[in-house]
Design a protein around this motif. Sequence first.
Motif, PDB file in Angstrom:
ATOM      1  N   ASN A 546      -7.157 -11.709   3.207  1.00 52.75           N
ATOM      2  CA  ASN A 546      -7.306 -10.618   2.207  1.00 52.75           C
ATOM      3  C   ASN A 546      -8.020 -11.262   0.916  1.00 52.75           C
ATOM      4  O   ASN A 546      -8.878 -10.506   0.610  1.00 52.75           O
ATOM      5  CB  ASN A 546      -5.981 -10.550   1.663  1.00 52.75           C
ATOM      6  N   ALA A 550     -11.759  -9.606   0.029  1.00 50.60           N
ATOM      7  CA  ALA A 550     -11.826  -8.956  -1.426  1.00 50.60           C
ATOM      8  C   ALA A 550     -13.279  -9.309  -1.996  1.00 50.60           C
ATOM      9  O   ALA A 550     -13.623  -8.516  -2.827  1.00 50.60           O
ATOM     10  CB  ALA A 550     -10.618  -9.230  -2.105  1.00 50.60           C
ATOM     11  N   ASP A 583      -8.912 -15.570  -5.348  1.00 44.48           N
ATOM     12  CA  ASP A 583     -10.088 -15.353  -5.167  1.00 44.48           C
ATOM     13  C   ASP A 583     -10.843 -14.793  -6.356  1.00 44.48           C
ATOM     14  O   ASP A 583     -10.269 -14.745  -7.478  1.00 44.48           O
ATOM     15  CB  ASP A 583     -10.154 -14.053  -4.009  1.00 44.48           C
ATOM     16  N   ILE A 588      -7.365  -5.893  -8.323  1.00 42.08           N
ATOM     17  CA  ILE A 588      -6.541  -4.897  -7.950  1.00 42.08           C
ATOM     18  C   ILE A 588      -6.355  -3.620  -8.809  1.00 42.08           C
ATOM     19  O   ILE A 588      -5.805  -3.795 -10.033  1.00 42.08           O
ATOM     20  CB  ILE A 588      -5.336  -5.449  -7.192  1.00 42.08           C
ATOM     21  N   LEU A 596       1.182  -2.115  -3.144  1.00 44.00           N
ATOM     22  CA  LEU A 596       0.776  -3.110  -2.502  1.00 44.00           C
ATOM     23  C   LEU A 596       1.543  -3.586  -1.226  1.00 44.00           C
ATOM     24  O   LEU A 596       1.038  -3.883  -0.175  1.00 44.00           O
ATOM     25  CB  LEU A 596       0.506  -4.297  -3.542  1.00 44.00           C
ATOM     26  N   PHE A 601       0.339   0.514   4.037  1.00 42.89           N
ATOM     27  CA  PHE A 601      -0.578   0.789   2.985  1.00 42.89           C
ATOM     28  C   PHE A 601      -1.695  -0.168   3.025  1.00 42.89           C
ATOM     29  O   PHE A 601      -1.631  -1.558   2.892  1.00 42.89           O
ATOM     30  CB  PHE A 601       0.232   0.490   1.536  1.00 42.89           C
ATOM     31  N   THR A 602      -3.039   0.413   2.966  1.00 33.03           N
ATOM     32  CA  THR A 602      -4.096  -0.403   2.975  1.00 33.03           C
ATOM     33  C   THR A 602      -5.295   0.538   2.473  1.00 33.03           C
ATOM     34  O   THR A 602      -5.243   1.711   2.377  1.00 33.03           O
ATOM     35  CB  THR A 602      -4.397  -0.474   4.699  1.00 33.03           C
ATOM     36  N   THR A 603      -6.339  -0.279   1.930  1.00 32.62           N
ATOM     37  CA  THR A 603      -7.597   0.445   1.527  1.00 32.62           C
ATOM     38  C   THR A 603      -8.634   0.143   2.552  1.00 32.62           C
ATOM     39  O   THR A 603      -9.757   0.614   2.100  1.00 32.62           O
ATOM     40  CB  THR A 603      -7.811   0.006   0.116  1.00 32.62           C
ATOM     41  N   LYS A 604      -8.615  -0.562   3.511  1.00 37.12           N
ATOM     42  CA  LYS A 604      -9.462  -1.058   4.516  1.00 37.12           C
ATOM     43  C   LYS A 604      -9.502   0.076   5.605  1.00 37.12           C
ATOM     44  O   LYS A 604      -8.411   0.519   6.163  1.00 37.12           O
ATOM     45  CB  LYS A 604      -9.332  -2.298   4.767  1.00 37.12           C
ATOM     46  N   GLY A 607      -8.032  -2.169   8.274  1.00 37.77           N
ATOM     47  CA  GLY A 607      -6.796  -2.704   7.876  1.00 37.77           C
ATOM     48  C   GLY A 607      -5.382  -1.504   8.595  1.00 37.77           C
ATOM     49  O   GLY A 607      -5.573  -0.642   8.993  1.00 37.77           O
ATOM     50  N   MET A 608      -4.412  -2.512   8.720  1.00 39.70           N
ATOM     51  CA  MET A 608      -3.400  -1.976   9.040  1.00 39.70           C
ATOM     52  C   MET A 608      -2.132  -1.853   7.920  1.00 39.70           C
ATOM     53  O   MET A 608      -1.138  -1.103   8.256  1.00 39.70           O
ATOM     54  CB  MET A 608      -2.653  -3.007  10.206  1.00 39.70           C
ATOM     55  N   GLY A 609      -2.296  -2.539   6.918  1.00 40.68           N
ATOM     56  CA  GLY A 609      -1.231  -2.446   5.818  1.00 40.68           C
ATOM     57  C   GLY A 609      -0.043  -3.193   6.080  1.00 40.68           C
ATOM     58  O   GLY A 609       0.791  -2.950   5.383  1.00 40.68           O
ATOM     59  N   GLY A 611       0.092  -6.543   6.421  1.00 39.15           N
ATOM     60  CA  GLY A 611       0.102  -7.946   6.106  1.00 39.15           C
ATOM     61  C   GLY A 611       0.981  -8.425   4.868  1.00 39.15           C
ATOM     62  O   GLY A 611       1.949  -9.418   4.913  1.00 39.15           O
ATOM     63  N   LEU A 612       0.698  -7.933   3.570  1.00 41.86           N
ATOM     64  CA  LEU A 612       1.315  -8.302   2.581  1.00 41.86           C
ATOM     65  C   LEU A 612       3.015  -7.935   2.651  1.00 41.86           C
ATOM     66  O   LEU A 612       3.861  -8.868   2.312  1.00 41.86           O
ATOM     67  CB  LEU A 612       0.936  -7.392   1.490  1.00 41.86           C
ATOM     68  N   PHE A 638      -2.642 -14.908  -5.540  1.00 38.81           N
ATOM     69  CA  PHE A 638      -1.330 -14.335  -4.895  1.00 38.81           C
ATOM     70  C   PHE A 638      -0.744 -15.892  -4.967  1.00 38.81           C
ATOM     71  O   PHE A 638      -1.342 -16.934  -4.501  1.00 38.81           O
ATOM     72  CB  PHE A 638      -1.567 -14.060  -3.485  1.00 38.81           C
TER      73      PHE A 638
END
Length: 648
Positions: A546, A550, A583, A588, A596, A601-604, A607-609, A611-612, A638
């Motif tokens: 991530n 970013a 990073d 964010i 998050l 939920f993803t912005t990519k 992405g699959m959303g 991970g977090l 993080f």
Amino acid sequence: MLLVAAMLVMLVWLAGLYEAAQVQGRLERDAEQAVGDVRAAFTRNVQSLQALQYSDPTPNSWAIDAATMLREHRELVRLEWRDSAMHVQSHADTPFRPPVFDRMGRDNTQSDVTQACATARRFSGPAYASSYFVPLMDGLGVEVMELCLPLQRGGKLTGFVVATYALQDVLDVLVGQQMTRNYEISFTEGDGTRLALRGSARRGSRVFTAHQLMDLPGTTLVLRMDSWRGAPDLFPNVLTALVTVMSITLVSVLAVLGKDMRRRLKAEHDLADALAFRKAMEDSLVTGLRARDLHGHITYVNPAFCQMVGFTEEELLGHSIPAPYWPPESIDEYQQRQAIRLAGNVPPREGFESVFMRKDGSRFPVLIIEAPLINAQGVQSGWMSAFLDISEQRRVEELSRTSQERLQATARLATVGEMASLLSHELNQPLAAISSYATGSINLLADGPNAAQEFGSELTQAMQRIAEQAERAGKVIKSVHDFVRRRDQVRDAVAPQVLLDAILPLIHLQARKLLVRVQIEVEPGVPCVLCDRTMVEQVLLNLARNAMQAMDQPHILERVLLMRVRRVKAGGHSQWVEFSVADIGEGIAPEVQLQLFNPFFTTKAEGMGLGLSLCRTVVEQHGGALVFEPNVPQGTVFIFTLPAGAVA
Ligand code: ADP
């Protein structure tokens, strides 16, 4: 109260009047008695005077007898024996006084004597003349009254005996001592002038007076008696006091009664309120209530109970066992239960279940809670039972059981889905790595037939990496499987450096692609962490990936990924190891921050959303926490913690 007060005053007043009347009555009687006494004495004196003549006296012997008589009768001051021509034959004066007529001269009183004797002659008996005042030598005076007694012999008047009474002495001698002590007694004239006075009455504000006429032949005397009464008392006598006390008692009793009445009224009111409250409560209850006496007769049912079983109150009251709402098939069982209950066994406090029958014959389950009915005297008079119709509850339970089963089936499906999505997410990396190692190897082999010898060591390394990643993929599958099934994962004590080393090849692979410089800082002496190794590696990998994504912005030229490990102390003796992945990307956005950690939920674009959300679950399963904060001067950090084991 007014009436009682008026009655009280009237009673006191009447009692006063009554007592006054009593006193007056007694006075009148005493006056009468006094007059009687005097009259009797006068009569006796007349006889004594007549006796003087019986022995044919000579003037001298008469005088001696008369003197004797005068000594015996103080009330007489002088006795005279006169002949028929009124000449004095003989006379005697009282020895108790100086001769009465010395100053005035007997001749001056002749008219009174004459008047008396004229009357006596007319009556042929003793007669009195009106009294008159005789001044004495000492300056005082005395009121006297003449008595004339005609003397006859052979029907012929031979003379007179004249006796002179001193009225003062009449009162002194002839009226009883007792009376003169209590009253003031006097002879008065018609106009009230006192002729003679006896007794020393005290003057008071209330004087009772009695007048008694004393008729004597020839004249009339008035005897007056005065009785003194002090200022009227509030309670003139015992009677009045008694009446007053009784009245006061009556008033007090009335007051107490009034108070008691008010108290009773209030109690009645409260009781009515309480009853109304109880009635409203019973009527509004959905719980059925029933009371039975010790013989099993129904003594009370509330509307809810009647509604429940469909019988009216009249049908139920007084009914004994078997009750009309018992299903015929259960009567034996229920009767046994009743016998146990009536023997005095206390039922379970939490109640028991039973089946009742409505009037229409339908059965329904009830929950019965029974308790002994204790009366006001503390004696058990029966049993009180509360009934809950639990048919609805049963229906809901059935519903919830089926829906629970359905839910479990759905959950199993969801687990399968979750596993599938996690697997696809986590397997992406090893597969990508395998594919890039394989592509590299193919590229090397494509250089010619000698390539195998020429790049032997590189190819071997690539094959090894492929094998490692394949093995890793296998572990990931197992870990994800365990994780989804929520099995107890095996916790190993792993040095943080080892964790980082395991994922660094993959990180470097991506870092090279994205032109990111990877910086690792591990605090010396940092302890091992207790963790499911593969899952924590996945967490670190996810965060690193991530972070690198970013920073994948054209304007960011200096791209640094900083991964740090240090020891932190929490409260108590527990030790924690903190991992941070920083990073210097865009940071964010606030609206992104809120969601998050939401799964999917993803912005990519690719992405699959997951991970977090997965990272957080893993860290929390280890007892730690995953947070993020802005990096200085830019980007995001993080941070997550894991429990520390032994020193590495
Ligand atoms: P995915 O990476 O598949 O999109 P994640 O749950 O890992 O799913 O991330 C969710 C979103 O959080 C990302 O789409 C991204 O917008 C944001 N995000 C995660 N890490 C960072 C980071 N280091 N800097 C900025 N945004 C981040």
